[in-house]
Design a protein around this motif. Structure first.
Motif, PDB file in Angstrom:
ATOM      1  N   ALA A   1      13.231  27.621 -28.776  1.00  0.00           N
ATOM      2  CA  ALA A   1      13.885  28.048 -27.530  1.00  0.00           C
ATOM      3  C   ALA A   1      15.400  27.920 -27.621  1.00  0.00           C
ATOM      4  O   ALA A   1      16.134  28.731 -27.049  1.00  0.00           O
ATOM      5  N   GLY A   2      15.869  26.919 -28.339  1.00  0.00           N
ATOM      6  CA  GLY A   2      17.304  26.711 -28.450  1.00  0.00           C
ATOM      7  C   GLY A   2      18.027  27.752 -29.284  1.00  0.00           C
ATOM      8  O   GLY A   2      19.260  27.795 -29.270  1.00  0.00           O
ATOM      9  N   ARG A   3      17.292  28.581 -29.993  1.00  0.00           N
ATOM     10  CA  ARG A   3      17.928  29.623 -30.798  1.00  0.00           C
ATOM     11  C   ARG A   3      18.079  30.941 -30.031  1.00  0.00           C
ATOM     12  O   ARG A   3      18.638  31.912 -30.549  1.00  0.00           O
ATOM     13  N   LEU A   4      17.580  30.976 -28.808  1.00  0.00           N
ATOM     14  CA  LEU A   4      17.650  32.189 -28.009  1.00  0.00           C
ATOM     15  C   LEU A   4      19.070  32.435 -27.508  1.00  0.00           C
ATOM     16  O   LEU A   4      19.877  31.505 -27.393  1.00  0.00           O
ATOM     17  N   GLU A   5      19.367  33.675 -27.199  1.00  0.00           N
ATOM     18  CA  GLU A   5      20.602  33.995 -26.501  1.00  0.00           C
ATOM     19  C   GLU A   5      20.450  33.652 -25.018  1.00  0.00           C
ATOM     20  O   GLU A   5      19.331  33.487 -24.509  1.00  0.00           O
ATOM     21  N   ARG A   6      21.582  33.552 -24.327  1.00  0.00           N
ATOM     22  CA  ARG A   6      21.554  33.065 -22.952  1.00  0.00           C
ATOM     23  C   ARG A   6      20.610  33.854 -22.050  1.00  0.00           C
ATOM     24  O   ARG A   6      19.807  33.269 -21.315  1.00  0.00           O
ATOM     25  N   ASP A   7      20.679  35.176 -22.098  1.00  0.00           N
ATOM     26  CA  ASP A   7      19.846  35.976 -21.202  1.00  0.00           C
ATOM     27  C   ASP A   7      18.364  35.741 -21.457  1.00  0.00           C
ATOM     28  O   ASP A   7      17.567  35.630 -20.510  1.00  0.00           O
ATOM     29  N   ASP A   8      17.980  35.646 -22.730  1.00  0.00           N
ATOM     30  CA  ASP A   8      16.579  35.417 -23.062  1.00  0.00           C
ATOM     31  C   ASP A   8      16.153  33.996 -22.677  1.00  0.00           C
ATOM     32  O   ASP A   8      15.023  33.777 -22.220  1.00  0.00           O
ATOM     33  N   PHE A   9      17.051  33.046 -22.870  1.00  0.00           N
ATOM     34  CA  PHE A   9      16.741  31.660 -22.515  1.00  0.00           C
ATOM     35  C   PHE A   9      16.512  31.529 -21.010  1.00  0.00           C
ATOM     36  O   PHE A   9      15.497  30.974 -20.569  1.00  0.00           O
ATOM     37  N   THR A  10      17.453  32.016 -20.230  1.00  0.00           N
ATOM     38  CA  THR A  10      17.326  31.875 -18.781  1.00  0.00           C
ATOM     39  C   THR A  10      16.135  32.663 -18.243  1.00  0.00           C
ATOM     40  O   THR A  10      15.486  32.228 -17.282  1.00  0.00           O
ATOM     41  N   ALA A  11      15.802  33.773 -18.875  1.00  0.00           N
ATOM     42  CA  ALA A  11      14.636  34.542 -18.449  1.00  0.00           C
ATOM     43  C   ALA A  11      13.344  33.815 -18.781  1.00  0.00           C
ATOM     44  O   ALA A  11      12.336  33.949 -18.068  1.00  0.00           O
ATOM     45  N   GLY A  12      13.345  33.038 -19.858  1.00  0.00           N
ATOM     46  CA  GLY A  12      12.137  32.335 -20.270  1.00  0.00           C
ATOM     47  C   GLY A  12      11.846  31.079 -19.477  1.00  0.00           C
ATOM     48  O   GLY A  12      10.677  30.675 -19.356  1.00  0.00           O
ATOM     49  N   VAL A  13      12.875  30.438 -18.934  1.00  0.00           N
ATOM     50  CA  VAL A  13      12.719  29.141 -18.269  1.00  0.00           C
ATOM     51  C   VAL A  13      11.614  29.128 -17.213  1.00  0.00           C
ATOM     52  O   VAL A  13      10.809  28.188 -17.171  1.00  0.00           O
ATOM     53  N   PRO A  14      11.508  30.123 -16.332  1.00  0.00           N
ATOM     54  CA  PRO A  14      10.479  30.033 -15.288  1.00  0.00           C
ATOM     55  C   PRO A  14       9.053  29.931 -15.819  1.00  0.00           C
ATOM     56  O   PRO A  14       8.177  29.383 -15.140  1.00  0.00           O
ATOM     57  N   ALA A  15       8.794  30.434 -17.018  1.00  0.00           N
ATOM     58  CA  ALA A  15       7.432  30.414 -17.556  1.00  0.00           C
ATOM     59  C   ALA A  15       7.101  29.129 -18.296  1.00  0.00           C
ATOM     60  O   ALA A  15       5.936  28.787 -18.458  1.00  0.00           O
ATOM     61  N   TRP A  16       8.096  28.386 -18.744  1.00  0.00           N
ATOM     62  CA  TRP A  16       7.832  27.262 -19.649  1.00  0.00           C
ATOM     63  C   TRP A  16       7.113  26.079 -19.008  1.00  0.00           C
ATOM     64  O   TRP A  16       6.359  25.399 -19.715  1.00  0.00           O
ATOM     65  N   PRO A  17       7.269  25.781 -17.733  1.00  0.00           N
ATOM     66  CA  PRO A  17       6.487  24.668 -17.180  1.00  0.00           C
ATOM     67  C   PRO A  17       4.984  24.885 -17.268  1.00  0.00           C
ATOM     68  O   PRO A  17       4.203  23.926 -17.203  1.00  0.00           O
ATOM     69  N   THR A  18       4.551  26.121 -17.426  1.00  0.00           N
ATOM     70  CA  THR A  18       3.119  26.410 -17.398  1.00  0.00           C
ATOM     71  C   THR A  18       2.570  26.822 -18.757  1.00  0.00           C
ATOM     72  O   THR A  18       1.450  27.323 -18.834  1.00  0.00           O
ATOM     73  N   LEU A  19       3.350  26.654 -19.835  1.00  0.00           N
ATOM     74  CA  LEU A  19       2.844  27.014 -21.167  1.00  0.00           C
ATOM     75  C   LEU A  19       1.576  26.227 -21.489  1.00  0.00           C
ATOM     76  O   LEU A  19       1.454  25.066 -21.129  1.00  0.00           O
TER      77      LEU A  19
END
Length: 232
Positions: free
Chosen positions: A214-232
């Motif tokens: 996750a830390g290798r993502l660009e900002r837009d992809d990182f912020t877009a991914g955050v909402p889904a990660w609590p439920t992985l």
């Protein structure tokens, strides 16, 4: 935030160094923006200096991923525990109480202040013996404080996480949640079992599961991914 309110403080600690605290801090910062203004603080950063030109400060990585306001209070060159790094160079660094005072000021100006610790909970942030735990406890005397424990997914995580949670509780701090700092794309048996066992043995929910890389993502992809990660 009105002049009569004070922001909450989120302290991010870990079971060890290298468990993913910086990426967890960034993810929590993105989520906190739903509640209002956010400032991220790194009280002490080590391992950044001319001898380590390829190293990136945690606070710079958090800014790259989130765009949130960030502050770093003390920077030490050697990649060691802060008190050891300071003593080795003969440097005087602020006591934990001074860090707490500065964070309290930020809490008067922001809805959420997120504080990333250094290493594990008992790592000394100053040369007087003040630890990450002491900083969290000091802040909790006057502010609403949530502590998140970042942990590994694999073997050994249960023992390390239980010890960290027990130490927090001994100081009257109930962890708000556990964060798995790096969840593999193809988890093995121990990792799959730990996802269930971590909350079972600690009594603390796993609130975030951050995907490996996750830390290798660009900002837009990182912020877009955050909402889904609590439920992985």
């Amino acid at each position: 935030m009105s002049s009569q309110e004070v922001g909450r403080v989120v302290v991010v600690t870990g079971t060890d160094t290298g468990v993913g605290k910086t990426i967890a801090t960034a993810a929590l910062a993105v989520a906190a923006r739903e509640r209002g203004t956010v400032s991220v603080v790194k009280p002490v950063q080590t391992g950044i200096g001319p001898e380590y030109p390829d190293e990136v400060a945690d606070i710079d990585e958090i800014y790259r991923l989130t765009g949130c306001a960030t502050q770093e209070y003390t920077r030490l060159e050697d990649p060691l525990a802060p008190d050891t790094a300071a003593r080795r160079r003969g440097v005087t660094i602020p006591p934990v109480k001074e860090y707490a005072d500065r964070i309290r000021v930020l809490a008067e100006l922001h809805d959420t202040v997120i504080v990333e610790g250094a290493g594990g909970l008992l790592v000394r942030l100053d040369t007087d013996g003040g630890t990450v735990l002491d900083l969290a406890a000091e802040l909790a005397e006057s502010l609403p404080v949530e502590v998140y424990v970042v942990t590994r997914a694999g073997l050994g995580t249960l023992n390390h996480t239980e010890l960290t949670v027990a130490t927090l509780r001994d100081r009257g701090l109930e962890p708000a949640g556990l964060v798995i700092g790096s969840w593999p794309a193809d988890p093995e048996l121990a990792e799959r079992c730990n996802l269930d066992d971590l909350p079972r043995v600690t009594g603390v929910p796993v609130t975030w599961v951050l995907p490996e890389g996750a830390g290798r993502l660009e900002r837009d992809d990182f912020t877009a991914g955050v909402p889904a990660w609590p439920t992985l």
